[in-house]
Design a protein around this motif. Structure first.
Motif, PDB file in Angstrom:
ATOM      1  N   PRO A   1       0.769  -0.903   0.009  1.00 25.34           N
ATOM      2  CA  PRO A   1      -0.135   0.153  -0.341  1.00 25.34           C
ATOM      3  C   PRO A   1       0.553   1.572   0.192  1.00 25.34           C
ATOM      4  O   PRO A   1       2.218   1.393   0.867  1.00 25.34           O
ATOM      5  CB  PRO A   1      -0.411   0.043   0.979  1.00 25.34           C
ATOM      6  CG  PRO A   1      -0.786  -1.794   1.730  1.00 25.34           C
ATOM      7  CD  PRO A   1       0.621  -2.294   0.647  1.00 25.34           C
ATOM      8  N   ILE A   2       0.093   2.182  -0.735  1.00 21.82           N
ATOM      9  CA  ILE A   2       0.659   3.389  -0.911  1.00 21.82           C
ATOM     10  C   ILE A   2       1.608   4.471   0.345  1.00 21.82           C
ATOM     11  O   ILE A   2       2.402   4.929   1.000  1.00 21.82           O
ATOM     12  CB  ILE A   2       0.226   4.550  -1.583  1.00 21.82           C
ATOM     13  CG1 ILE A   2       0.349   5.851  -2.156  1.00 21.82           C
ATOM     14  CG2 ILE A   2      -0.982   4.615  -0.525  1.00 21.82           C
ATOM     15  CD1 ILE A   2       0.076   6.701  -2.289  1.00 21.82           C
ATOM     16  N   ALA A   3       0.960   3.273   1.886  1.00 24.47           N
ATOM     17  CA  ALA A   3       1.286   4.091   3.071  1.00 24.47           C
ATOM     18  C   ALA A   3       2.390   3.373   3.021  1.00 24.47           C
ATOM     19  O   ALA A   3       3.741   4.328   4.019  1.00 24.47           O
ATOM     20  CB  ALA A   3       0.807   3.353   4.341  1.00 24.47           C
ATOM     21  N   HIS A   4       4.057   3.137   2.699  1.00 19.52           N
ATOM     22  CA  HIS A   4       4.367   2.593   3.082  1.00 19.52           C
ATOM     23  C   HIS A   4       5.412   3.308   2.385  1.00 19.52           C
ATOM     24  O   HIS A   4       6.761   4.068   2.823  1.00 19.52           O
ATOM     25  CB  HIS A   4       5.391   0.820   1.885  1.00 19.52           C
ATOM     26  CG  HIS A   4       5.303   0.113   2.291  1.00 19.52           C
ATOM     27  ND1 HIS A   4       6.116  -0.601   3.042  1.00 19.52           N
ATOM     28  CD2 HIS A   4       3.645  -0.846   2.804  1.00 19.52           C
ATOM     29  CE1 HIS A   4       5.454  -1.943   3.775  1.00 19.52           C
ATOM     30  NE2 HIS A   4       3.951  -2.003   3.191  1.00 19.52           N
ATOM     31  N   GLY A   5       4.840   4.321   1.339  1.00 18.42           N
ATOM     32  CA  GLY A   5       5.717   5.753   0.348  1.00 18.42           C
ATOM     33  C   GLY A   5       6.012   6.894   1.081  1.00 18.42           C
ATOM     34  O   GLY A   5       7.145   7.221   1.571  1.00 18.42           O
ATOM     35  N   GLU A   6       4.610   6.961   1.851  1.00 19.72           N
ATOM     36  CA  GLU A   6       3.647   8.074   2.544  1.00 19.72           C
ATOM     37  C   GLU A   6       4.726   8.232   4.033  1.00 19.72           C
ATOM     38  O   GLU A   6       5.231   9.085   3.648  1.00 19.72           O
ATOM     39  CB  GLU A   6       2.638   8.442   2.854  1.00 19.72           C
ATOM     40  CG  GLU A   6       1.816   8.385   1.644  1.00 19.72           C
ATOM     41  CD  GLU A   6      -0.030   8.329   1.834  1.00 19.72           C
ATOM     42  OE1 GLU A   6      -0.905   8.825   0.372  1.00 19.72           O
ATOM     43  OE2 GLU A   6      -0.509   7.479   2.588  1.00 19.72           O
ATOM     44  N   ARG A   7       4.886   7.370   4.407  1.00 18.67           N
ATOM     45  CA  ARG A   7       5.826   6.877   5.489  1.00 18.67           C
ATOM     46  C   ARG A   7       7.438   7.415   5.753  1.00 18.67           C
ATOM     47  O   ARG A   7       8.149   8.151   6.005  1.00 18.67           O
ATOM     48  CB  ARG A   7       5.566   5.774   6.465  1.00 18.67           C
ATOM     49  CG  ARG A   7       4.138   5.619   7.047  1.00 18.67           C
ATOM     50  CD  ARG A   7       3.945   4.131   7.290  1.00 18.67           C
ATOM     51  NE  ARG A   7       2.664   4.030   7.743  1.00 18.67           N
ATOM     52  CZ  ARG A   7       2.328   2.955   8.474  1.00 18.67           C
ATOM     53  NH1 ARG A   7       2.704   1.960   8.918  1.00 18.67           N
ATOM     54  NH2 ARG A   7       0.814   2.990   9.010  1.00 18.67           N
ATOM     55  N   LEU A   8       7.141   6.534   4.216  1.00 17.39           N
ATOM     56  CA  LEU A   8       9.250   6.978   4.276  1.00 17.39           C
ATOM     57  C   LEU A   8       9.846   8.347   3.574  1.00 17.39           C
ATOM     58  O   LEU A   8      10.094   9.394   3.730  1.00 17.39           O
ATOM     59  CB  LEU A   8       9.725   6.064   3.319  1.00 17.39           C
ATOM     60  CG  LEU A   8      11.342   6.368   2.865  1.00 17.39           C
ATOM     61  CD1 LEU A   8      12.316   6.263   3.641  1.00 17.39           C
ATOM     62  CD2 LEU A   8      11.788   4.523   1.746  1.00 17.39           C
ATOM     63  N   ARG A   9       8.465   9.132   2.767  1.00 14.25           N
ATOM     64  CA  ARG A   9       8.448  10.005   2.133  1.00 14.25           C
ATOM     65  C   ARG A   9       8.082  11.419   3.177  1.00 14.25           C
ATOM     66  O   ARG A   9       9.357  12.364   3.471  1.00 14.25           O
ATOM     67  CB  ARG A   9       7.592  10.508   1.240  1.00 14.25           C
ATOM     68  CG  ARG A   9       7.506  11.738   0.762  1.00 14.25           C
ATOM     69  CD  ARG A   9       5.701  12.330  -0.235  1.00 14.25           C
ATOM     70  NE  ARG A   9       5.858  13.419  -0.723  1.00 14.25           N
ATOM     71  CZ  ARG A   9       4.839  13.553  -1.227  1.00 14.25           C
ATOM     72  NH1 ARG A   9       3.479  13.420  -1.385  1.00 14.25           N
ATOM     73  NH2 ARG A   9       4.553  14.917  -1.982  1.00 14.25           N
ATOM     74  N   ALA A  10       7.558  10.445   3.997  1.00 11.56           N
ATOM     75  CA  ALA A  10       7.735  12.008   5.284  1.00 11.56           C
ATOM     76  C   ALA A  10       8.797  12.268   6.522  1.00 11.56           C
ATOM     77  O   ALA A  10       9.617  12.845   6.866  1.00 11.56           O
ATOM     78  CB  ALA A  10       6.429  11.947   6.224  1.00 11.56           C
ATOM     79  N   ALA A  11       9.431  10.864   6.308  1.00  6.63           N
ATOM     80  CA  ALA A  11      10.671  10.434   7.026  1.00  6.63           C
ATOM     81  C   ALA A  11      12.039  11.143   6.578  1.00  6.63           C
ATOM     82  O   ALA A  11      12.869  12.148   7.300  1.00  6.63           O
ATOM     83  CB  ALA A  11      10.721   9.234   7.845  1.00  6.63           C
ATOM     84  N   LEU A  12      11.965  10.996   5.479  1.00  5.23           N
ATOM     85  CA  LEU A  12      12.769  11.816   4.595  1.00  5.23           C
ATOM     86  C   LEU A  12      13.121  12.947   4.985  1.00  5.23           C
ATOM     87  O   LEU A  12      13.511  13.887   4.222  1.00  5.23           O
ATOM     88  CB  LEU A  12      12.873  11.667   2.954  1.00  5.23           C
ATOM     89  CG  LEU A  12      13.015   9.931   2.919  1.00  5.23           C
ATOM     90  CD1 LEU A  12      13.081   9.327   1.389  1.00  5.23           C
ATOM     91  CD2 LEU A  12      15.397   9.845   3.158  1.00  5.23           C
ATOM     92  N   ARG A  13      11.293  14.260   4.183  1.00  8.27           N
ATOM     93  CA  ARG A  13      11.386  15.305   4.884  1.00  8.27           C
ATOM     94  C   ARG A  13      11.352  15.942   5.593  1.00  8.27           C
ATOM     95  O   ARG A  13      12.620  17.100   5.643  1.00  8.27           O
ATOM     96  CB  ARG A  13       9.780  15.313   4.484  1.00  8.27           C
ATOM     97  CG  ARG A  13       9.229  15.885   3.176  1.00  8.27           C
ATOM     98  CD  ARG A  13       7.972  15.486   2.947  1.00  8.27           C
ATOM     99  NE  ARG A  13       7.696  15.868   1.498  1.00  8.27           N
ATOM    100  CZ  ARG A  13       5.842  16.127   1.727  1.00  8.27           C
ATOM    101  NH1 ARG A  13       5.036  15.512   2.610  1.00  8.27           N
ATOM    102  NH2 ARG A  13       5.425  16.302   0.473  1.00  8.27           N
ATOM    103  N   ASP A  14      11.418  15.464   6.862  1.00  5.94           N
ATOM    104  CA  ASP A  14      11.998  15.256   8.130  1.00  5.94           C
ATOM    105  C   ASP A  14      14.223  15.646   8.685  1.00  5.94           C
ATOM    106  O   ASP A  14      14.041  16.105   9.126  1.00  5.94           O
ATOM    107  CB  ASP A  14      11.562  14.482   9.263  1.00  5.94           C
ATOM    108  CG  ASP A  14       9.923  14.641   9.809  1.00  5.94           C
ATOM    109  OD1 ASP A  14       9.255  15.596   9.159  1.00  5.94           O
ATOM    110  OD2 ASP A  14       9.133  13.287   9.854  1.00  5.94           O
TER     111      ASP A  14
END
Length: 684
Positions: A629-642
């Motif tokens: 699910p796209i949640a995998h990508g959204e969570r990593l995207r948020a972590a990389l932004r942080d």
């Protein structure tokens, strides 16, 4: 010997390594070559002109699924006895015909999907089933398409089965039997997985069903093997982490259990049956556990040894080629480093040799009717690493080889990259198969930038000596494409496969790095490299940037697993399609236990280790993906932004675990091309 006839000598099939060094040639001249870099992305990701072709049982008609002349994939029949007259059998305004088969010589059955709607449609749709005469008349709607209205060119839809029925077997023509019936399976589902399939007879002219005599069949049968008459011989069960195989031979009424065990530790797997009561199975043999084909010994209740067919260095991947009566084996087709056919029938052996001489440097796959007879008709699919392929028809009576169509339009083999398989040594001495797709004009001693393309699965084999779109697209842009079959991959022995269990981000990742290091040492790859992949390959891309940052300038990960804990446990808040059985009985052994292996999983979690990702990263996800699910990508995207390093990001509406729409494939390819051009090549 009664029943299936095989050669007396046991057969060890050698690899087809010579093919990789031969030039691909065709009778007709190829189009004028142009600069490889000028080939548009659309050409690599077009729908094939011909998806599939099948001769009718008599060999007098040829059916083709084709996208020629329209935006949808339709079904066309050529009447070979009437000057190759074309008849449109089926075509729809809102769907594409994806699979078909002949039922006798005067009717076909076919299934559809809406390829223009993207992979996200699969979560709501079943493909349905239709039948029609070759000229398109007497169209009948047999099985409903789940959750989708239907626009057609007319036909009969008064008696349709529910969507949870699928085609399982089309019997071979039998003397004195009207070819009206096929075998379908009625599927029963649990919350996320298939629970059982019950076979039924379906009349393709009337739409009526009748029960099949399977009294006493085992519960939880999820797959079946049938003889040429459509009689069920093997029932394969799967329930609560246990699998089994059950047998009922000709003339028998009771079912016998052949094996039962952990789904990951089955001693053998049924492969095919004949009409005389022979069962053929595959099992792992020798210290490396290479998969082999053998006849089953019912007296000893185990596969016969030595094996009937083996391919040293590879698992058996192929099947026996039966004549239309189902009682004689004409040969065996097997895929080692390239597909090959070993014919037992002397006439077919001569025909293969003759066609290989006329179409040199290619794999020529033959499908015959009235095989070996003077009026034999042979369908030839001829392909190579640089060519998606061409279809030909060979008529033995006239010795004429008639071109039918290319598989894809506008592909010039002289512009395409050659494919080669190397067997190298990993850092711990393990044999490591590595596929190379090498750009045209590559000069010895002149290394080029490389893309390490990691396959998904990870428990699959991805490499084959054939034309593949993403590899060819990247090579056309001047990159050496390195595709390692890291431990955990199937196809190279059970020992190689199981060596990858609980090795995500560890020795599996080292194998990926070792493939690049080898190519650099050999002077094929330069010091400029990026890593890319989908699904598990996307996970490996992320872990490559974390574990071996000195090797890769950038990464491209799509539909990537980023959080092993989300994969293994699931979440109330994230919908996915992984079954409870898989999470309970397979993934803990193959990936890790969320409690016992928590430290290992955290150390090899791209999400948990996101701060270590320093290189430029392109992330892509399907918004309807239920596998990852796209949640995998959204969570990593948020972590990389942080962490102050946001990735490039794209998501595709209504795409699932893989891009189905041509527009998506082309858009993503262009994004990858631009991204690699920015971060990999020193100069344009």
């Amino acid at each position: 010997m009664a029943g299936l006839t095989v050669p007396l000598a046991l057969m060890a099939v050698a690899p087809v390594q010579a093919q990789t060094s031969q030039a691909s040639t065709l009778p007709a001249a190829a189009a004028a070559a142009s600069s490889p870099a000028a080939i548009p992305a659309e050409r690599f990701f077009q729908y094939p002109s011909i998806l599939e072709a099948k001769l009718s049982p008599s060999g007098k008609k040829l059916a083709l699924t084709t996208s020629k002349g329209g935006t949808r994939i339709g079904l066309v029949v050529l009447d070979l006895a009437d000057g190759y007259k074309a008849m449109r059998t089926g075509g729809f305004t809102d769907a594409d015909i994806i699979e078909f088969d002949w039922v006798g010589d005067d009717r076909l059955v076919f299934s559809v999907l809406d390829l223009a709607a993207g992979g996200g449609e699969d979560r709501r749709l079943a493909p349905g089933l239709f039948s029609a005469k070759p000229d398109g008349s007497e169209l009948r709607f047999l099985v409903q398409r789940h959750g989708k209205s239907f626009v057609s060119n007319g036909g009969s839809f008064d008696r349709t089965l529910e969507w949870n029925h699928r085609l399982m077997k089309v019997p071979m023509p039998q003397a004195g039997v009207l070819p009206d019936e096929v075998v379908i399976g009625r599927m029963e589902f649990g919350s996320k997985s298939l629970e059982s399939i019950t076979p039924l007879w379906l009349n393709v002219r009337t739409g009526r069903t009748r029960s099949m005599e399977i009294r006493g069949a085992p519960a939880h049968a999820v797959d079946w093997l049938f003889d040429s008459k459509g009689e069920p011989r093997v029932a394969m069960t799967h329930h609560d982490g246990l699998a089994g195989a059950h047998w009922r031979g000709p003339g028998e009424t009771a079912w016998r259990q052949l094996n039962k065990g952990d789904v990951l530790k089955m001693p053998f797997m049924p492969k095919s049956v004949d009409d005389a009561g022979n069962l053929f199975v595959t099992f792992s043999d020798g210290p490396q556990g290479y998969g082999v084909l053998s006849r089953f010994d019912f007296d000893k209740m185990q596969p016969q040894k030595p094996a009937l067919v083996s391919a040293p260095g590879f698992d058996f991947n192929g099947g026996l080629l039966l004549d239309r009566a189902g009682t004689r084996a004409l040969g065996v087709r097997i895929d080692t480093d390239g597909e090959q056919t070993v014919w037992f029938d002397e006439g077919m052996k001569r025909t293969q040799a003759m066609l290989d001489e006329r179409l040199p440097g290619r794999i020529n796959q033959l499908s015959c009717r009235r095989c070996g007879a003077e009026d034999m008709v042979v369908l030839v699919r001829s392909y190579a690493d640089t060519d998606p392929g061409h279809f030909f028809l060979y008529e033995a009576a006239s010795k004429r080889l008639q071109p039918i169509s290319s598989v894809m339009e506008g592909i010039d083999p002289r512009q395409m990259a050659q494919v080669d398989l190397q067997r190298i040594k990993a850092r711990d001495g393990r044999d490591l198969p590595v596929w190379l797709t090498q750009p045209r004009g590559l000069k010895a001693g002149q290394p080029v930038p490389a893309v390490v393309l990691v396959h998904g699965g990870p428990w699959v084999r991805i490499g084959h000596w054939k034309w593949q779109p993403m590899e060819q697209f990247l090579a056309s842009r001047g990159y050496l494409v390195i595709s390692p079959e890291f431990r955990g991959s199937t196809g190279y022995g059970d020992e190689h496969y199981k060596a990858g269990w609980k090795q995500w981000g560890q020795s599996m990742q080292d194998d990926v790095a070792d493939a690049l290091l080898w190519a650099q040492k050999e002077g094929l790859a330069s010091s400029q490299a990026c890593i890319a992949g989908a699904s598990y390959g996307g996970y490996s891309t992320l872990m490559g940037l974390i574990k071996h940052p000195e090797l890769y300038r950038c990464g491209v990960a799509w539909v990537a697993v980023t959080d092993p804990f989300l994969l293994l446990k699931g979440s109330w808040w994230v919908e996915d399609d992984l079954s409870d059985s898989g999470r309970s009985h397979m993934l803990p052994q193959m990936v890790g236990d969320v409690e016992k292996d928590a430290a290992m999983l955290t150390a090899n979690s791209p999400l948990a280790q996101a701060k270590q990702i320093k290189a430029p990263l392109l992330l892509a996800f399907g918004e309807s993906d239920l596998r990852v699910p796209i949640a995998h990508g959204e969570r990593l995207r948020a972590a990389l932004r942080d962490a102050g390093r946001p990735p490039e990001w794209v998501s595709y509406a209504n795409e699932a675990h893989g891009w189905r729409m041509q527009s998506t494939q082309v858009d993503f390819a262009k994004r990858v091309e631009k991204f690699l051009g920015q971060h990999l090549k020193a100069q344009p």
